[in-house]
Scaffold this motif. Structure first.
Motif, PDB file in Angstrom:
ATOM      1  N   SER A   1      -4.311  15.211   3.734  1.00 21.51           N
ATOM      2  CA  SER A   1      -4.375  15.823   2.412  1.00 21.51           C
ATOM      3  C   SER A   1      -5.448  15.130   1.583  1.00 21.51           C
ATOM      4  O   SER A   1      -5.454  13.900   1.458  1.00 21.51           O
ATOM      5  CB  SER A   1      -3.021  15.704   1.704  1.00 21.51           C
ATOM      6  OG  SER A   1      -3.152  16.125   0.356  1.00 21.51           O
ATOM      7  N   LEU A   2      -6.340  15.905   1.008  1.00 17.63           N
ATOM      8  CA  LEU A   2      -7.380  15.351   0.142  1.00 17.63           C
ATOM      9  C   LEU A   2      -6.792  14.734  -1.123  1.00 17.63           C
ATOM     10  O   LEU A   2      -7.465  13.969  -1.802  1.00 17.63           O
ATOM     11  CB  LEU A   2      -8.400  16.428  -0.230  1.00 17.63           C
ATOM     12  CG  LEU A   2      -9.412  16.755   0.863  1.00 17.63           C
ATOM     13  CD1 LEU A   2     -10.137  18.051   0.553  1.00 17.63           C
ATOM     14  CD2 LEU A   2     -10.404  15.620   1.034  1.00 17.63           C
ATOM     15  N   LYS A   3      -5.544  15.045  -1.419  1.00 13.91           N
ATOM     16  CA  LYS A   3      -4.888  14.418  -2.568  1.00 13.91           C
ATOM     17  C   LYS A   3      -4.539  12.969  -2.250  1.00 13.91           C
ATOM     18  O   LYS A   3      -4.472  12.140  -3.137  1.00 13.91           O
ATOM     19  CB  LYS A   3      -3.629  15.188  -2.944  1.00 13.91           C
ATOM     20  CG  LYS A   3      -3.919  16.541  -3.538  1.00 13.91           C
ATOM     21  CD  LYS A   3      -2.651  17.244  -3.938  1.00 13.91           C
ATOM     22  CE  LYS A   3      -2.997  18.594  -4.540  1.00 13.91           C
ATOM     23  NZ  LYS A   3      -1.821  19.301  -5.016  1.00 13.91           N
ATOM     24  N   ASP A   4      -4.301  12.691  -0.960  1.00 11.77           N
ATOM     25  CA  ASP A   4      -3.896  11.353  -0.544  1.00 11.77           C
ATOM     26  C   ASP A   4      -5.049  10.495  -0.031  1.00 11.77           C
ATOM     27  O   ASP A   4      -5.054   9.284  -0.200  1.00 11.77           O
ATOM     28  CB  ASP A   4      -2.842  11.436   0.566  1.00 11.77           C
ATOM     29  CG  ASP A   4      -1.590  12.167   0.120  1.00 11.77           C
ATOM     30  OD1 ASP A   4      -1.250  12.098  -1.082  1.00 11.77           O
ATOM     31  OD2 ASP A   4      -0.966  12.823   0.968  1.00 11.77           O
ATOM     32  N   LYS A   5      -6.007  11.130   0.610  1.00 10.04           N
ATOM     33  CA  LYS A   5      -7.091  10.379   1.249  1.00 10.04           C
ATOM     34  C   LYS A   5      -8.343  11.248   1.335  1.00 10.04           C
ATOM     35  O   LYS A   5      -8.258  12.425   1.674  1.00 10.04           O
ATOM     36  CB  LYS A   5      -6.644   9.959   2.659  1.00 10.04           C
ATOM     37  CG  LYS A   5      -7.629   9.085   3.371  1.00 10.04           C
ATOM     38  CD  LYS A   5      -7.087   8.657   4.722  1.00 10.04           C
ATOM     39  CE  LYS A   5      -8.150   7.826   5.425  1.00 10.04           C
ATOM     40  NZ  LYS A   5      -7.783   7.506   6.790  1.00 10.04           N
TER      41      LYS A   5
END
Length: 118
Positions: free
Chosen positions: A31-35
């Motif tokens: 996820s681009l929200k996480d990494k």
């Protein structure tokens, strides 16, 4: 291993993920929200595509940073740092297959068919 950077609720990401699964292509979901992709990964991708293509130019963060007007003033290193530090700036989905030197941004099935040859 292929790395698939996405926003889980993004419809384009969902279509890309469906394509990968239907064609039996193994990948790791991130996820681009996480990494975000690392600076080294971004450098590899931008080398084959150009740095501006990696930016989500229709996103709020891109507009808030006034990048439309100021993008030409950014160095490549500054642009890479922005992308590595904020997943909302990254055009999605991103698929990175370092082993086969395949880097895909956004989802266009005809472009992603290159994965079927590997």
């Amino acid at each position: 291993m292929k790395l698939f950077f996405e926003y889980p609720n993004c419809t384009t990401c969902k279509r890309a993920k469906k394509f990968l699964k239907e064609n039996g292509i193994e990948f790791k979901e991130i996820s681009l929200k996480d990494k975000t992709p690392t600076k080294a990964q971004i450098k590899a991708v931008q080398g084959s595509m150009g740095i501006k293509r990696l930016f989500n130019t229709s996103g709020k963060t891109y507009r808030d940073l006034n990048l439309k007007e100021n993008f030409e003033n950014l160095s490549v290193d500054e642009a890479i740092k922005l992308l590595a530090n904020d997943g909302s700036l990254v055009k999605r989905p991103v698929l990175i297959d370092e082993e086969n030197k395949i880097f895909l941004i956004g989802f266009k099935e005809k472009d992603w068919n290159v994965l079927l040859k590997k």
